[in-house]
Design an enzyme around this catalytic site. Structure first.
Site, PDB file in Angstrom:
ATOM      1  N   ASN A   1      40.121  45.308  40.649  1.00  0.00           N
ATOM      2  CA  ASN A   1      39.055  45.969  39.587  1.00  0.00           C
ATOM      3  C   ASN A   1      39.883  46.235  38.306  1.00  0.00           C
ATOM      4  O   ASN A   1      39.092  46.918  37.352  1.00  0.00           O
ATOM      5  CB  ASN A   1      38.368  47.007  40.135  1.00  0.00           C
ATOM      6  CG  ASN A   1      37.341  46.549  41.526  1.00  0.00           C
ATOM      7  OD1 ASN A   1      36.902  45.451  41.404  1.00  0.00           O
ATOM      8  ND2 ASN A   1      37.086  47.342  42.234  1.00  0.00           N
TER       9      ASN A   1
ATOM     10  N   GLU B   1      47.215  44.775  37.612  1.00  0.00           N
ATOM     11  CA  GLU B   1      48.039  45.634  38.526  1.00  0.00           C
ATOM     12  C   GLU B   1      47.283  46.205  39.816  1.00  0.00           C
ATOM     13  O   GLU B   1      48.081  46.642  40.521  1.00  0.00           O
ATOM     14  CB  GLU B   1      48.794  46.566  37.772  1.00  0.00           C
ATOM     15  CG  GLU B   1      49.429  46.216  36.725  1.00  0.00           C
ATOM     16  CD  GLU B   1      49.970  47.301  35.619  1.00  0.00           C
ATOM     17  OE1 GLU B   1      49.666  48.516  35.894  1.00  0.00           O
ATOM     18  OE2 GLU B   1      50.800  47.120  34.775  1.00  0.00           O
TER      19      GLU B   1
ATOM     20  N   ASP C   1      38.940  32.944  43.560  1.00  0.00           N
ATOM     21  CA  ASP C   1      37.367  33.318  43.296  1.00  0.00           C
ATOM     22  C   ASP C   1      37.201  34.893  43.277  1.00  0.00           C
ATOM     23  O   ASP C   1      36.231  35.312  42.647  1.00  0.00           O
ATOM     24  CB  ASP C   1      36.634  32.775  44.476  1.00  0.00           C
ATOM     25  CG  ASP C   1      36.591  31.399  44.581  1.00  0.00           C
ATOM     26  OD1 ASP C   1      36.526  30.699  43.549  1.00  0.00           O
ATOM     27  OD2 ASP C   1      36.560  30.710  45.843  1.00  0.00           O
TER      28      ASP C   1
END
Length: 591
Positions: free
Chosen positions: A237, A234, A260
């Site tokens: 990180n 969401e 990536d």
């Protein structure tokens, strides 16, 4: 009704495959006979490279093990002698061959390529593995039974497909016996995952991550009886923060569905968690990092998917899912990036300063353009033609075989990567002595004005650059390929860039040099005021720093680093490679 399509038997030394069979036709067929053989004890545990070697070697090139089960079964209305050994399932036609199968010889599937096996209903629709289903009666006198084997089928351009072949017999007990024997052999495939944690980035690339997983990947995992905890991220990180705190003991691997950037989050979370558990300080540049036990799988759903392409050879979600299911394992090198004594990032593909750094910074301003923003920003950066002055110091990798100019790329089962892996098995004391010896080696320094400074841990191949930035870079040899592009004309720089898209040697220019290194440092001629120690180094290297001469045009330009698609704003960095720190659910690009 779908007819069987058989491929001509390959010559010795090549993997043999079956055709796709889409259904089961009703037919009367002879009694199936079985010659059961007691299964042997499980084979001893194997390392990663031995596991891959077993899967790649054609069955006929190794001594044929004794059969576990032999029966006469029917495949698409033709009788076959079907044999199961510890390593291969094969079937040979009996009697005159029908026109639809003429020209076919022995057919086989390595056990390590079998995805699943289950009893099958009359219409050929397989049920969940582990639930046996009896076929409905064709007549009041005969009950038909069948089981389907789902297996990997190799296609062109490194694509894999999940094909199936259905075997028929009139004996229910015999059918059960085959299903049980095949499942027992699959259970012996110790490298296969059973429970995964999956992170899906719903915003990456064309925002199709969730759809790709639900439509293409989840059905295959269900077929292979792999359970998963799925987390749709969401925020930025989200995956990294979850992995640092979550209980990972119950998982056999981690899967990243995205580009990536999503993989980078997962990688940082897993490596940081491993070092935290081991009491390793990541801020210490020369720390001996502990390798991660869990493997990471990549389901490509991003803009470039460079890491997936460079390790598999294609950006196909089904291919990547099949590599995960059969339990492939390939270690890869990871580079740590520090600024002074502060940890910044880990990198597994491209770390670029100058051209690629400027392109990334400009592309972030145009995210509304989607993946096409990279072409637009790259063109703008090429026209600006900025160069950056600084000094690159590096420690050459003198003990590692191979060179950045080697004609052969790193492929599955690479002997150079295996050699580097063997070197990691030496004692901790020997590694420490080796590190001390490396510190006493002579570092080399290259000073000048650079259009681009690139370091790669792998080829960095992608669909637009099939050979990549460094075609001969290895996945797991414990080295970095350092590419320095000195100041040149726009025309010459364009020639260099064009060679990334064809078979010409992109290093064959007077203004390009490439080195295979263990570590490197970059010191820009212009530094921020807070980097007083870097300024002192700069004065020693250049004699006079640009800040003392405001009229110098170099002081007006400072680039940033592109670290696997993430921006590092510190120009002065120190980079060190960690050999085989991470493992992926891949096997390298097959020849």
């Amino acid at each position: 009704m779908t007819e069987a399509r058989w491929m001509k038997e390959p010559r010795a030394g090549r993997r043999r495959t079956t055709g796709r069979i889409g259904g089961v036709r009703r037919c009367l067929f002879p009694d199936g006979g079985a010659e059961p053989v007691a299964p042997k004890s499980p084979p001893p545990a194997r390392d990663t490279f031995q596991h891959l070697s077993d899967c790649r070697s054609p069955a006929m090139e190794r001594p044929v093990p004794p059969p576990l089960l032999v029966s006469r079964l029917l495949v698409n209305e033709q009788s076959f002698e079907v044999t199961l050994t510890e390593t291969v399932l094969c079937w040979q036609p009996l009697g005159p061959r029908k026109a639809s199968t003429s020209g076919t010889g022995n057919l086989s599937v390595p056990v390590c390529d079998i995805v699943a096996v289950c009893e099958t209903e009359e219409d050929g629709i397989g049920k969940e593995s582990g639930r046996w289903q009896k076929m409905p009666s064709f007549s009041t006198e005969l009950t038909l039974h069948a089981f389907t084997v789902y297996h990997v089928q190799r296609s062109k351009e490194h694509h894999w497909e999940c094909n199936e072949v259905t075997f028929h017999c009139s004996d229910h007990l015999l059918c059960n016996q085959w299903v049980k024997a095949l499942k027992e052999q699959l259970d012996l495939q110790a490298m296969r995952p059973k429970h995964l944690i999956i992170f899906i980035n719903p915003f990456g690339g064309k925002r199709l991550g969730k759809q790709i997983y639900d439509d293409k990947v989840a059905p295959l995992f269900q077929l292979a009886c792999i359970t998963a905890d799925v987390i749709v991220t969401e925020r930025a990180n989200h995956a990294r923060d979850h992995l640092i705190e979550a209980d990972l003991e119950k998982y056999d691997g981690i899967v990243s569905v995205g580009g990536d950037g999503m993989f980078s989050e997962v990688m940082h979370g897993l490596i940081s968690r491993t070092q935290k558990n081991s009491g390793i300080d990541e801020n210490y540049p020369t720390a001996e990092l502990v390798p991660c036990d869990l493997r990471i799988g990549i389901i490509p759903a991003g803009s470039t998917d460079c890491i997936c392409y460079a390790t598999v050879g294609t950006n196909d979600p089904i291919t990547s899912a099949l590599h995960i299911i059969i339990g492939d394992s390939q270690p890869i090198d990871v580079s740590s990036v520090h600024h002074k004594h502060m940890f910044l990032k880990y990198s597994v593909s491209l770390l670029g300063y100058g051209f690629y750094g400027d392109t990334l910074i400009d592309s972030e301003k145009n995210r509304w353009m989607g993946p096409s923003r990279y072409n637009f920003s790259g063109f703008k950066t090429f026209l600006s033609h900025h160069c950056y002055e600084g000094a690159v110091s590096f420690l050459p990798a003198t003990e590692t075989p191979g060179s950045p100019r080697d004609p052969k790329p790193c492929t599955a089962g690479c002997h150079i990567c295996k050699y580097s892996g063997d070197q990691l098995k030496v004692s901790q004391k020997a590694r420490k002595l080796k590190c001390i010896d490396e510190e006493q080696q002579q570092w080399k320094v290259v000073k000048g004005k650079f259009l681009a400074i690139n370091s790669t841990n792998m080829s960095c191949a992608c669909p637009k650059s099939p050979k990549g930035l460094s075609p001969a870079a290895h996945l797991a040899d414990g080295t970095i390929d350092l590419i320095l592009v000195h100041k040149c004309s726009r025309l010459n720089f364009l020639r260099h860039l064009i060679r990334h898209t064809n078979n010409d040697d992109q290093f064959d220019h007077a203004f390009v040099e490439v080195h295979r290194v263990k570590e490197f440092k970059f010191t820009p001629k212009y530094c921020d005021e807070e980097d007083t120690d870097i300024q002192d180094v700069g004065k020693n290297l250049f004699g006079q720093i640009c800040r003392d001469h405001p009229s110098c045009s170099c002081a007006q330009h400072q680039s940033s680093w592109n670290c696997d698609g993430e921006i590092i704003k510190h120009a002065a960095i120190e980079v060190r490679v960690h050999c085989q720190l991470l493992k992926l659910f891949v096997r390298g690009i097959e020849k």
